[in-house]
Design a protein around this motif. Structure first.
Motif, short mmCIF file in Angstrom:
data_model
loop_
_atom_site.label_atom_id
_atom_site.label_comp_id
_atom_site.label_asym_id
_atom_site.label_seq_id
_atom_site.Cartn_x
_atom_site.Cartn_y
_atom_site.Cartn_z
N ARG A 143 0.84 -1.11 0.26
CA ARG A 143 -0.07 -0.05 0.19
C ARG A 143 0.54 1.74 0.28
O ARG A 143 2.10 1.43 0.99
CB ARG A 143 -0.70 0.11 1.16
N LYS A 144 0.96 2.43 -1.36
CA LYS A 144 0.88 3.11 -0.68
C LYS A 144 0.19 5.03 -1.27
O LYS A 144 0.27 4.73 -2.46
CB LYS A 144 2.72 2.98 -2.23
N ASP A 145 0.74 5.83 -0.93
CA ASP A 145 0.05 6.66 -0.90
C ASP A 145 -1.57 6.14 -1.49
O ASP A 145 -2.35 5.56 -0.47
CB ASP A 145 0.54 7.36 -2.05
N ASP A 146 -2.00 6.24 -1.95
CA ASP A 146 -3.98 6.22 -2.69
C ASP A 146 -3.90 4.53 -3.96
O ASP A 146 -4.72 4.34 -4.40
CB ASP A 146 -4.55 7.30 -3.39
N LYS A 147 -2.76 3.96 -3.50
CA LYS A 147 -2.39 3.17 -4.48
C LYS A 147 -2.35 1.49 -3.32
O LYS A 147 -1.67 1.45 -2.95
CB LYS A 147 -1.46 2.71 -5.75
N TYR A 148 -2.85 -0.02 -4.08
CA TYR A 148 -2.38 -0.72 -3.80
C TYR A 148 -1.74 -1.91 -4.69
O TYR A 148 -2.38 -1.70 -5.76
CB TYR A 148 -4.36 -1.65 -2.97
N MET A 149 -0.33 -2.26 -4.42
CA MET A 149 -0.38 -3.04 -5.83
C MET A 149 0.25 -4.53 -4.92
O MET A 149 0.38 -4.94 -3.79
CB MET A 149 1.19 -2.35 -6.11
N VAL A 150 -0.09 -5.67 -6.13
CA VAL A 150 -0.31 -6.97 -5.36
C VAL A 150 1.70 -7.40 -6.97
O VAL A 150 0.69 -7.14 -8.34
CB VAL A 150 -1.06 -7.51 -5.79
N ASP A 151 1.86 -7.67 -6.32
CA ASP A 151 3.13 -8.44 -7.50
C ASP A 151 3.46 -9.65 -7.23
O ASP A 151 3.88 -9.95 -5.56
CB ASP A 151 4.15 -7.76 -7.16
N LEU A 152 3.23 -10.89 -8.71
CA LEU A 152 3.68 -12.24 -8.14
C LEU A 152 4.05 -12.42 -9.45
O LEU A 152 3.82 -12.36 -11.35
CB LEU A 152 2.08 -12.50 -8.36
#
Length: 347
Positions: free
Chosen positions: A334-343
């Motif tokens: 979670r960074k600022d207003d972003k939610y990121m997933v990396d697989l």
């Protein structure tokens, strides 16, 4: 993995018993015949002694070991074991004297008398050697059988658990999709037919294609696209999706329904109401056959999430552990207003 010392449930086919004892008899016959240069004596002595070898070996393997060693009754085992060796010594010595030769111990130099300390030790050590040799082979076969059995059970358990996890995905997915369909029919009946068509394609994929252990990556991506199209009908122009693919993915295969939970979470927890929902999805296949999947969505950190956590994420992480073990990496940021997933998975 702890394996039993003797697995009495494992039955060696009878033909292998005959092969073992037949081969051992021939070896002993040639060995002692060449040692004494008297093959007639060798065959007579072996014909007398081999039935006794077989009896004491099977007595140890199939009676003493299971009833005393496995039950940790070591004193009783040694009592029966020593007693059986004493009985065998008398029987073997008597049969050799009556049926083979009065020279009870022809291999010894000088005095060749029975019931001497050296003769007793020689006979007993010979029998222990036979018991140890046969028991070693039995233990090795037991270990191989038990290892194969445990491996098969683990593989079956893994398969059963994966099927159970996959079965959980389907009602979870349909529950969310039907909620979307219900919401749409309340506001715009004209688009309901499009939703039903998309839903039928998704159902076809889950009911038929997803039964296979692996599906083509292109098919999985098409399934994701169908799901996104379904959501677009509900979000109208407030949904912005960017979909990128890099690398030669045409012939690549992946486990089915592997990425959908992450896409679903974008819609479940992303920005809502009057805000746009921006989703970035990327598939990248590297030259060393690593598949990197990334997805990110915007959300409002000030809005408290009130939705219950579903089974999707836990389900997916468990599937990843079972399918890829240590051949995958998963990060959620979670960074600022972003939610990121990396697989990243190794294909």
């Amino acid at each position: 993995m702890k394996l039993p010392l003797i697995n009495t449930s494992y039955k060696i086919p009878i033909k292998y018993h005959f092969i073992f004892w037949g081969g051992y008899f021939i070896l002993n016959f040639i060995r002692w015949g060449s040692y004494f240069n008297d093959y007639w004596y060798s065959i007579k002595s072996n014909l007398v002694e081999f039935p006794l070898h077989i009896i004491i070996v099977y007595f140890n393997i199939y009676y003493l070991f299971p009833n005393f060693i496995l039950k940790k009754k070591y004193y009783m085992f040694f009592l029966y074991f020593i007693s059986s060796l004493i009985v065998l010594y008398f029987v073997r010595t008597g049969f050799n004297y009556l049926l083979v030769s009065e020279k009870i111990w022809p291999e010894a130099e000088g005095i060749q008398e029975a019931f001497t300390f050296n003769h007793v030790i020689a006979v007993v050590l010979g029998e222990i050697y036979v018991i140890a040799f046969a028991s070693t082979i039995k233990l090795m076969l037991d270990w191989m059988y038990e290892k194969n059995r445990v491996d098969s059970l683990q593989a079956m358990q893994l398969k059963t658990e994966l099927q159970f996890l996959k079965a959980q995905i389907q009602p979870h997915f349909f529950f969310n999709t039907l909620n979307n369909l219900y919401a749409l029919t309340l506001t715009d009946n004209k688009q309901a037919s499009d939703v039903v068509l998309k839903l039928s394609k998704i159902m076809e994929y889950i009911l038929y294609d997803a039964k296979e252990p692996k599906v083509k990556l292109l098919k999985e991506i098409k399934h994701i696209q169908n799901y996104i199209d379904l959501e677009k009908l509900r979000y109208d122009d407030k949904l912005i999706v960017e979909f990128t693919i890099q690398g030669a993915i045409n012939n690549q295969k992946v486990p089915p329904l592997l990425f959908l939970s992450f896409i679903e979470n974008c819609f479940k927890h992303g920005s809502k109401e009057n805000e746009n929902l921006e989703i970035l999805i990327a598939f990248e296949l590297t030259p060393n056959n690593l598949l990197r999947f990334s997805v990110s969505n915007n959300y409002n950190p000030a809005v408290k999430q009130t939705k219950k956590h579903g089974i999707g994420n836990k389900n997916l992480e468990r599937r990843l552990e079972l399918l890829f073990k240590n051949k995958y990496t998963l990060s959620k940021v979670r960074k600022d207003d972003k939610y990121m997933v990396d697989l990243t998975i190794q294909l």
